[in-house]
Design a protein around this motif. Sequence first.
Motif, mmCIF file in Angstrom:
data_model
loop_
_atom_site.group_PDB
_atom_site.id
_atom_site.type_symbol
_atom_site.label_atom_id
_atom_site.label_comp_id
_atom_site.label_asym_id
_atom_site.label_seq_id
_atom_site.Cartn_x
_atom_site.Cartn_y
_atom_site.Cartn_z
ATOM 1 N N VAL A 211 0.882 -1.137 -0.136
ATOM 2 C CA VAL A 211 -0.077 -0.057 0.043
ATOM 3 C C VAL A 211 0.882 1.229 -0.190
ATOM 4 N N GLN A 212 0.777 2.106 -0.920
ATOM 5 C CA GLN A 212 1.407 3.268 -1.010
ATOM 6 C C GLN A 212 0.426 4.280 -0.370
ATOM 7 N N VAL A 213 0.888 4.784 0.625
ATOM 8 C CA VAL A 213 0.166 5.847 1.555
ATOM 9 C C VAL A 213 0.585 7.527 1.202
ATOM 10 N N VAL A 214 -0.226 8.292 0.491
ATOM 11 C CA VAL A 214 0.116 9.521 0.385
ATOM 12 C C VAL A 214 -0.384 10.650 1.245
ATOM 13 N N VAL A 215 0.335 11.481 1.719
ATOM 14 C CA VAL A 215 -0.266 12.563 2.857
ATOM 15 C C VAL A 215 -0.067 13.775 2.337
ATOM 16 N N PRO A 216 -0.950 14.522 1.537
ATOM 17 C CA PRO A 216 -0.820 15.861 1.336
ATOM 18 C C PRO A 216 -1.081 16.793 2.329
ATOM 19 N N SER A 217 -0.404 18.082 2.137
ATOM 20 C CA SER A 217 -0.705 19.117 3.004
ATOM 21 C C SER A 217 -1.598 19.988 2.644
ATOM 22 N N ALA A 218 -1.766 21.208 3.487
ATOM 23 C CA ALA A 218 -2.676 22.174 3.153
ATOM 24 C C ALA A 218 -2.366 23.021 1.721
ATOM 25 N N GLU A 219 -0.806 22.932 1.548
ATOM 26 C CA GLU A 219 -0.259 23.623 0.583
ATOM 27 C C GLU A 219 -0.184 22.758 -0.785
#
Length: 310
Positions: A195-203
């Motif tokens: 599983v690739q987990v992607v964690v975007p930010s507010a930016e």
Amino acid sequence: MTAAALCGAVGVGPAHAGEDPTEAVADLIGDVAPDQGQVVKGAVEGDQIVAEVRSTEVSVPVDPDQPIVLDGPGSAPTVTVSLPAEVTVDTAQVADDGTVVYHATDDGASAAVQVLDNGSTRLQTITPDANGPREFTYTFGDGIVPVVHTDRTVSLVRRAGGVEVALGSIEEAWAVDAAGEPVETAYRVDGRALVQVVVPSAETSYPVVADPSVSLGRLIYVKYDKSEVKRTVTSGLNDKLKYQAILCAVVPVPAVQLGCGFVAYDIVSSIAATTKTAYRNGRCVEIDYTYNGLPVSWKTIACSTSIGRG
């Protein structure tokens, strides 16, 4: 379906960048993804787009429900990888540069596959906005289990009894946004899935492109656990027969089994000595084979050591 009909179905042929959505996806990847090599354009063969690079044949299916197939040289084992379970996509379209694009049929993520001239195959997801999926689950065929190393790379491992065989590898995960800025990402193992987990930010600027890159590698890496080491050393056979009948026969790769019968005596003697040393010291043994089944290196290793990097 004929080859001519398939060409039309998958969009093979001239397109205008910036106007055609398939070209737009390829352009986005070219603009923001790490430069890992030149895309190799495949040929349409039946219902597959097939590219060959560095002795690996990669078959990318038109049907997104079918797996991508990586075939090594000769009788080397085959590795398959499916598109992530979290994407709902249409049949393949091919961009001018050879990128195979699967457009989303809903508001979720699209997928794209690139065969690169460095021998790897990139499976990319393109998430359009903050409402899209943040985890992407990849599965591999024929009993293969992903193993994540401390350097964040992954080995694709098949286990059979006391033998562990690394058939392929995956580079460290990456993800970038539309501005080319890195997005936090990592792998985790869920059973036999990666599983690739992607964690975007507010930016984070959308769309976000994320990728595992799969390669078959240069060698087949084989680890023998303590039970196999003991069985080899304590059998009543002479050293050469031990190697041929035990170390070779238990590897679930036909090419290795065949090649073992042609190993020179001095190599067999050295492997036997290494195996005896491992047995005395309570260690395991790693032997690295070519795709023809010939051993090129062997050593004792701690039984906790992972294999398949290199």
